[in-house]
Design a protein around this motif. Sequence first.
Motif: not given
Length: 439
Positions: A232, A268, A271, A296, A342
């Motif tokens: 990730e 994600e 991110h 995510d 998340d």
Amino acid sequence: MSDYFPNVPKIKYEGPDSDNPLAFRHYNPDEEIAGKSMKDHLRFGAAYWHCMRNGLGDPFGMGTALMPWDDGSESLDNALKRIPVFFEFLDKNQIDYYCFHDRDVSPEGATWAETHSNLEKVTEGLKAAQKSSGKKLLWGTACLFAHPRYAQGAATSPNADVFAYAASQVKHALDATHELGGAGYVFWGGREGYASLINTDMKRELDHLARLLHLAVDYGKKIGFTGQFYIEPKPREPSTHQYDSDAAACLNFLREYDLLDHLKLNLETNHAELAGHTMEHELDVAAAAGALGSIDANRGDTLIGWDTDQFPTNLYQTTNIMLRVLKLNDGQGLTTGGLNFDAKRRRESHLPEDLFHAHVGGMDAFARGLKIAAKIIADGRFDDFVKKRYSTYDSGIGAEIEGGSANFDTLDGYALGIEPPVLESGRQEMLENLLNDYI
Ligand code: XUL
Ligand code: CO
């Protein structure tokens, strides 16, 4: 079943006209969209760490979340008591999958052996809860970033004993994931980076990180784990530089160390934004390499420079994500992966029922993104435009360039023999207007 959320009924689909905030207005799990049920397209997952372990503290103040079922201790007993609460939440919110870090579900013991045995006991509890509820594990992971032993990295720590602890922890987290039939296993290198290059041997640290991943792949084969491994990407937090800073950096690392056949990316949204990219950029980078595995689902805040992990509500983002998910794996969509929330509530949203409002909103935002994306793909106007934009490569000199038969001499001769190129408009504004029409 016990009732830890007495104020919350089972969340049902009531349609777009409902004014019940604890109902789905768009997510109708069994409704078919583009040949598949919504729940099979979306594969929603909940994050154990945010739902059960995040007290909603921030750098300026302690947690605010009310969790009447939790005695606040790091005991095994308390860990076991959280399991039915979480599964009641999954059931009432109609979420089919979940994800966890080993240390979210199970506490460190007084010794390392006790730490492992705690995880084994909790795994038994989770397995029983999965069996009676039908809920499934999307992925497991090991928390290799919270304990002080990992302050200088886990696999990338300068201390080999720390590497051994990290390997041991991943071994047991993989055992637990395998025992629970997990569809995947994630590596997020929370501390795999550096605070300063002044004391860092970067090459050696990267070699060690790759070694840990190879050992995990080997061990997975040994125990018969057939789930998908993921890495990730995330930049900026918590190190000065994180080795897995974005999708391109992860892909380069995986290629350099012969890991690309074994790991895909878990991307994600927040991110991506911290890396200075859009989520769709990151998805396209991963998909182009055949390495887009799981998502995510959350969002950041453009006014705040950290990982706020907010629940996704932005329809442009969910539409752009679902456009890519629908085209993934030749139209099969997510296979092993899913949309894992998340995401955490804001510190002000401290009541247990806020967990439900948060997830209902995220699920409805993705359900709408799915429907909009399916319509856009069925209409084909964007795809046709992009295809036509590159059509000079479909025949003639373009086909020779793509096919590899053109060289500098033939291209030089060709360019000398034609009129200067005339460009078509990119029509960005027209397409942005069209996207607005769909949304
Ligand atoms: C941290 C983060 C992690 C991973 C799993 O920002 O996203 O929770 O998803 O370790
Ligand atoms: Co994440």
